[in-house]
Design an enzyme around this catalytic site. Structure first.
Site, PDB file in Angstrom:
ATOM      1  N   HIS A 177      51.162 -26.000  92.586  1.00  0.00           N
ATOM      2  CA  HIS A 177      52.530 -26.006  92.901  1.00  0.00           C
ATOM      3  C   HIS A 177      53.027 -24.505  93.387  1.00  0.00           C
ATOM      4  CE1 HIS A 177      52.954 -29.314  90.066  1.00  0.00           C
ATOM      5  NE2 HIS A 177      53.369 -29.804  90.872  1.00  0.00           N
ATOM      6  N   LEU A 237      54.694 -27.574  86.242  1.00  0.00           N
ATOM      7  CA  LEU A 237      54.026 -26.945  87.505  1.00  0.00           C
ATOM      8  C   LEU A 237      52.598 -26.201  87.040  1.00  0.00           C
ATOM      9  CD1 LEU A 237      56.977 -24.769  88.592  1.00  0.00           C
ATOM     10  CD2 LEU A 237      56.355 -27.010  89.582  1.00  0.00           C
TER      11      LEU A 237
HETATM   12  P1  AMP Z   1      54.667 -33.148  92.654  1.00  0.00           P
HETATM   13  O1  AMP Z   1      55.325 -32.424  91.546  1.00  0.00           O
HETATM   14  O2  AMP Z   1      53.435 -33.914  92.210  1.00  0.00           O
HETATM   15  O3  AMP Z   1      55.566 -34.035  93.176  1.00  0.00           O
HETATM   16  O4  AMP Z   1      53.981 -31.840  93.755  1.00  0.00           O
HETATM   17  C1  AMP Z   1      55.003 -31.251  94.209  1.00  0.00           C
HETATM   18  C2  AMP Z   1      54.186 -30.494  95.592  1.00  0.00           C
HETATM   19  O5  AMP Z   1      53.075 -29.623  95.144  1.00  0.00           O
HETATM   20  C3  AMP Z   1      53.717 -31.623  96.480  1.00  0.00           C
HETATM   21  O6  AMP Z   1      53.956 -31.211  97.854  1.00  0.00           O
HETATM   22  C4  AMP Z   1      51.981 -31.724  96.245  1.00  0.00           C
HETATM   23  O7  AMP Z   1      51.469 -31.899  97.156  1.00  0.00           O
HETATM   24  C5  AMP Z   1      51.835 -30.173  95.791  1.00  0.00           C
HETATM   25  N1  AMP Z   1      50.734 -30.230  94.925  1.00  0.00           N
HETATM   26  C6  AMP Z   1      50.203 -31.003  93.812  1.00  0.00           C
HETATM   27  N2  AMP Z   1      49.097 -30.792  93.557  1.00  0.00           N
HETATM   28  C7  AMP Z   1      48.446 -29.772  94.090  1.00  0.00           C
HETATM   29  C8  AMP Z   1      47.432 -28.999  94.142  1.00  0.00           C
HETATM   30  N3  AMP Z   1      46.416 -29.416  93.467  1.00  0.00           N
HETATM   31  N4  AMP Z   1      47.284 -28.116  95.141  1.00  0.00           N
HETATM   32  C9  AMP Z   1      48.225 -27.962  96.346  1.00  0.00           C
HETATM   33  N5  AMP Z   1      49.434 -28.479  96.189  1.00  0.00           N
HETATM   34  C10 AMP Z   1      49.420 -29.462  95.196  1.00  0.00           C
END
Ligand code: AMP
Length: 279
Positions: free
Chosen positions: A37, A33
Site C-alpha cells: 500500500h 497497511l
Molecule cells: P487492498 O487494501 O487490499 O484493497 O489494496 C489496496 C491497494 O493496494 C490495491 O490497489 C492493491 O492492489 C494494492 N496492493 C495490495 N497489495 C499490494 C502489494 N503487495 N504490492 C503492491 N500493491 C499492493
C-alpha cells in the site's frame, strides 16, 4: 494530515486541494497497511502535488461467507503510516456513510469481471467497481494508484473509467514482496507460521514459469502445468491458474507476446492471489 469521515467534507478538501491546477493522487485501500500500500502512497507523493488515501473495508465486495468481520482494522497504526509517507488527506468513512439505507445502484463492468476472480467471487467486482466509482466522486483526484497485485481489479477499474468517462489517470504499480517472495497482503496476517512457509510456493511457482519461458517454453499449457506441479508439491491446489495476454483476461495457448500468469490458492482458510508478467 487531515482525516475526514464525512464524504462531503472529503470532497470539499480534495476540490480545494486541486485549486491552481494542482494534481491530487488518490490511493484507495481497505487498510491494514503494508509496504505494498505504502508504495502506492510513495508513487502518488512522487508524482502529485497532494496525496489522498482512503481506508474503507468495503462490505459490498465481500460475499456473505467471506472474511468481512475478521478483516484487520488497525486504524491508528494505518494513520500513522500514512502520515509518515507524506499523505495529506485521508478518508475513513463508516459503512453507513458509504451505503445509506436505500442505496441500490451497482456498476456492472461486463466481460472483464467475469472469469478468474469473477468466477470464484461472482459479486466481488460489482462491489469493487461501485465503491471505486463512489470514492472517485468523493475524492475527485487527478490520478489514482492501484497495485498490479490485484491484476484483474486494475482491468476492471480501467474499463469502468473508460466506459463512464471518469476524468482520472489510473496508475498501476508493481507488486511489493517480502524477502522470501511472498506478495504482501493484509490477509497474510491470517497465516500460521507453517502456512506462511507453504504460501511461498505461490511466488516460487510463478518464478518457475518465468524461468521456463526464459528458456524458450512458449506453451501456456506447459507453464500452467509447471505452476500446478509446484503448488501440488507444497500440498496446495489452486482455484485457478491463468496465463492471459497482458492487459486482458483472455487466456492464450501459444505465448507470442507479453502475458500475465495469475493464480489464486487457498492456504488453510486464507485465500491468496499472486501474479507476474512474463515476457
Ligand atoms: P487492498 O487494501 O487490499 O484493497 O489494496 C489496496 C491497494 O493496494 C490495491 O490497489 C492493491 O492492489 C494494492 N496492493 C495490495 N497489495 C499490494 C502489494 N503487495 N504490492 C503492491 N500493491 C499492493
Amino acid at each position: 494530515m487531515n482525516v475526514y469521515v464525512a464524504p462531503a467534507e472529503m470532497r470539499t478538501a480534495v476540490l480545494s486541494a486541486r485549486t491552481g491546477n494542482r494534481t491530487v493522487g488518490f490511493v484507495p485501500t481497505m487498510g491494514a497497511l503494508h509496504a505494498g500500500h505504502l508504495s502506492l502512497v510513495d508513487a502518488a507523493r512522487a508524482e502529485c502535488d497532494v496525496v489522498a488515501a482512503s481506508i474503507f473495508v468495503n462490505p459490498t465486495q465481500f460475499a456473505p461467507h467471506e472474511d468481512l468481520d475478521a478483516y484487520p482494522r488497525p486504524l491508528e497504526r494505518d494513520l500513522q503510516l500514512l502520515q509518515e509517507h507524506g499523505c495529506d488527506l485521508v478518508f475513513t468513512p463508516s459503512a453507513e456513510m458509504m451505503y445509506p439505507a436505500g442505496a441500490e445502484t451497482s456498476i456492472d463492468v461486463g466481460a472483464v469481471a467475469l472469469p478468474w476472480e469473477g468466477a470464484e467471487r461472482p459479486t466481488h467486482f460489482a462491489g469493487v467497481a461501485t465503491v471505486v466509482m463512489k470514492l472517485f466522486q468523493i475524492a475527485p483526484a487527478t490520478h489514482a494508484y492501484f497495485g498490479h497485485k490485484d491484476y484483474q481489479q486494475t482491468l476492471v477499474v480501467r474499463r469502468m473509467v473508460a466506459d463512464l468517462n471518469v476524468p482520472i489517470e489510473i496508475r498501476v504499480c508493481p507488486i511489493v514482496r517480502d524477502d522470501n517472495g511472498l506478495a504482501l497482503s493484509s490477509r497474510n496476517a491470517y497465516l500460521s507460521p507453517d502456512e506462511r512457509q507453504q504460501a511461498l510456493a505461490l511466488s516460487q511457482a510463478l518464478r518457475l514459469a518465468e524461468q521456463a519461458h526464459a528458456s524458450g517454453q512458449r506453451s501456456a499449457a506447459a507453464l500452467r502445468q509447471i505452476i500446478r506441479d509446484h503448488l501440488a508439491a507444497a500440498g496446495l491446489s489452486p482455484d485457478y491458474v491463468a496465463i492471459v495476454a497482458d492487459g486482458t483476461v483472455q487466456e492464450v495457448e501459444h505465448i507470442g507476446g507479453p502475458v500475465v500468469a495469475a493464480l489464486a490458492v487457498r492456504v488453510g482458510q486464507t485465500r491468496l492471489i499472486d501474479n507476474c508478467r512474463i515476457g
